[in-house]
Design a protein around this motif. Structure first.
Motif, mmCIF file in Angstrom:
data_model
loop_
_atom_site.group_PDB
_atom_site.id
_atom_site.type_symbol
_atom_site.label_atom_id
_atom_site.label_comp_id
_atom_site.label_asym_id
_atom_site.label_seq_id
_atom_site.Cartn_x
_atom_site.Cartn_y
_atom_site.Cartn_z
ATOM 1 N N ALA A 157 0.834 -1.208 0.000
ATOM 2 C CA ALA A 157 0.000 0.000 0.000
ATOM 3 C C ALA A 157 0.863 1.250 0.000
ATOM 4 O O ALA A 157 0.436 2.310 -0.468
ATOM 5 C CB ALA A 157 -0.920 0.004 1.216
ATOM 6 N N LEU A 174 -6.268 -6.104 -2.141
ATOM 7 C CA LEU A 174 -7.543 -5.393 -2.187
ATOM 8 C C LEU A 174 -8.709 -6.372 -2.319
ATOM 9 O O LEU A 174 -9.812 -6.105 -1.822
ATOM 10 C CB LEU A 174 -7.546 -4.382 -3.332
ATOM 11 C CG LEU A 174 -6.691 -3.126 -3.092
ATOM 12 C CD1 LEU A 174 -6.565 -2.316 -4.379
ATOM 13 C CD2 LEU A 174 -7.281 -2.267 -1.967
ATOM 14 N N TRP A 195 -5.345 0.192 5.525
ATOM 15 C CA TRP A 195 -4.702 -0.199 4.267
ATOM 16 C C TRP A 195 -5.070 0.800 3.157
ATOM 17 O O TRP A 195 -4.205 1.268 2.406
ATOM 18 C CB TRP A 195 -5.136 -1.611 3.874
ATOM 19 C CG TRP A 195 -4.067 -2.418 3.202
ATOM 20 C CD1 TRP A 195 -3.235 -3.328 3.783
ATOM 21 C CD2 TRP A 195 -3.716 -2.404 1.814
ATOM 22 N NE1 TRP A 195 -2.384 -3.878 2.862
ATOM 23 C CE2 TRP A 195 -2.661 -3.325 1.628
ATOM 24 C CE3 TRP A 195 -4.186 -1.709 0.702
ATOM 25 C CZ2 TRP A 195 -2.066 -3.565 0.393
ATOM 26 C CZ3 TRP A 195 -3.600 -1.945 -0.536
ATOM 27 C CH2 TRP A 195 -2.552 -2.859 -0.688
ATOM 28 N N LEU A 196 -6.333 1.129 3.089
ATOM 29 C CA LEU A 196 -6.792 2.045 2.044
ATOM 30 C C LEU A 196 -6.296 3.470 2.284
ATOM 31 O O LEU A 196 -5.964 4.183 1.333
ATOM 32 C CB LEU A 196 -8.307 2.012 1.955
ATOM 33 C CG LEU A 196 -8.857 0.713 1.361
ATOM 34 C CD1 LEU A 196 -10.296 0.495 1.772
ATOM 35 C CD2 LEU A 196 -8.723 0.720 -0.156
ATOM 36 N N SER A 200 -4.097 5.442 -0.405
ATOM 37 C CA SER A 200 -4.581 6.694 -0.993
ATOM 38 C C SER A 200 -3.476 7.743 -1.159
ATOM 39 O O SER A 200 -3.595 8.632 -1.998
ATOM 40 C CB SER A 200 -5.709 7.272 -0.136
ATOM 41 O OG SER A 200 -5.222 7.805 1.080
ATOM 42 N N THR A 207 -7.895 3.923 -4.818
ATOM 43 C CA THR A 207 -8.590 3.948 -3.536
ATOM 44 C C THR A 207 -10.039 4.384 -3.725
ATOM 45 O O THR A 207 -10.959 3.777 -3.182
ATOM 46 C CB THR A 207 -7.883 4.902 -2.557
ATOM 47 O OG1 THR A 207 -6.506 4.525 -2.445
ATOM 48 C CG2 THR A 207 -8.543 4.858 -1.185
ATOM 49 N N TRP A 210 -12.055 1.589 -5.373
ATOM 50 C CA TRP A 210 -12.368 0.506 -4.435
ATOM 51 C C TRP A 210 -13.492 0.933 -3.500
ATOM 52 O O TRP A 210 -14.428 0.169 -3.237
ATOM 53 C CB TRP A 210 -11.131 0.121 -3.630
ATOM 54 C CG TRP A 210 -11.272 -1.149 -2.841
ATOM 55 C CD1 TRP A 210 -10.869 -2.392 -3.203
ATOM 56 C CD2 TRP A 210 -11.895 -1.286 -1.538
ATOM 57 N NE1 TRP A 210 -11.192 -3.307 -2.223
ATOM 58 C CE2 TRP A 210 -11.822 -2.655 -1.191
ATOM 59 C CE3 TRP A 210 -12.497 -0.401 -0.660
ATOM 60 C CZ2 TRP A 210 -12.322 -3.151 0.005
ATOM 61 C CZ3 TRP A 210 -13.021 -0.889 0.547
ATOM 62 C CH2 TRP A 210 -12.930 -2.253 0.870
ATOM 63 N N MET A 211 -13.389 2.152 -3.012
ATOM 64 C CA MET A 211 -14.411 2.639 -2.093
ATOM 65 C C MET A 211 -15.767 2.782 -2.777
ATOM 66 O O MET A 211 -16.815 2.519 -2.170
ATOM 67 C CB MET A 211 -13.971 3.972 -1.492
ATOM 68 C CG MET A 211 -12.831 3.854 -0.495
ATOM 69 S SD MET A 211 -13.288 2.905 0.982
ATOM 70 C CE MET A 211 -14.484 4.013 1.740
ATOM 71 N N ALA A 226 -10.396 5.375 5.666
ATOM 72 C CA ALA A 226 -9.932 5.114 4.309
ATOM 73 C C ALA A 226 -9.832 6.398 3.485
ATOM 74 O O ALA A 226 -8.948 6.540 2.645
ATOM 75 C CB ALA A 226 -10.874 4.130 3.619
#
Length: 232
Positions: A157, A174, A195-196, A200, A207, A210-211, A226
């Motif tokens: 990350a 992920l 992690w996110l 980011s 990021t 994914w979110m 995140a």
């Protein structure tokens, strides 16, 4: 090397000689994990580890780490993890990774688990094929073991200029994180957010994507974590 005794028994005697019973009880109340505490500070442990590392061969260091961990004493377990937390170990003996991996199913509590995961992350970066072992932890009944799969892979990350093979590892992890969205344990949710958040800083678009796909399923504090560096 020098003539310092780096056996587990000698190291444990040194740790016990520095015990502070009052502080030990404070630490027990703080960590809330039922194991022996000695009341040592991190700088005290670091100083001891520095000396042991300098005095020991690699094989001796692995044996010392194993003995300290098996004692079940909080400070000894921290020292065990710190002994193996080194980016370059030459040769990158499989015994070091095997020992760290053997600890994972018994992880309990964030402090000891995170120090051990930090050591393990360095061994994963050296040999990413070891991720096959870590992937198995994502289905462990032990929450701390499941969490370690994310904590130990944080180096990916945090890579500012990942190679294609590193990007593939990111996507793999992920995917694990996506599988954790429905895991409602606070520490799991926190690890996903962590992690996110770190990702980011180096790949904000990934990021965000994914979110957009999975973030609604996270607890609100994990979503906030995140997106901490993406606000506005």
């Amino acid at each position: 090397m020098n003539d310092q005794d780096v056996s587990p028994d000698a190291a444990l005697a040194t740790l016990n000689a520095l015990a502070d019973p009052v502080r030990a009880e404070e630490m027990r109340a703080y960590h809330k994990i039922d194991r022996p505490y000695l009341g040592l500070s991190n700088p005290q442990i670091d100083e001891l580890v520095k000396g042991w590392r300098a005095a020991a061969t690699l094989d001796e260091r692995v044996a010392l780490a194993a003995g300290l961990w098996d004692s079940g004493i909080h400070e000894a377990m921290l020292a065990a993890a710190k002994l193996l937390a080194q980016a370059r170990i030459r040769p990158d003996d499989t015994a070091v990774w095997a020992l760290i991996a053997s600890w994972a199913e018994g992880f309990e509590g964030w402090a000891v688990s995170d120090f051990a995961s930090s050591a393990g992350g360095r061994r994963l970066v050296v040999d990413p094929s070891r991720l096959d072992v870590v992937e198995g932890w994502t289905a462990s009944p032990n929450m701390w073991t499941r969490r370690a799969a994310l904590v130990m892979t944080l180096p990916w990350a945090r890579m500012p200029n990942p190679k294609p093979e590193d990007l593939a590892v990111r996507e793999r992890v992920l995917g694990w994180a996506a599988g954790y969205v429905t895991d409602r344990d606070w520490f799991i949710q926190k690890a996903v957010g962590w992690w996110l958040r770190d990702l980011s800083k180096h790949d904000p678009e990934r990021t965000r994507s994914w979110m957009a796909e999975h973030g609604a399923g996270l607890k609100s504090f994990a979503r906030k974590e995140a997106l901490r560096h993406l606000a506005g």
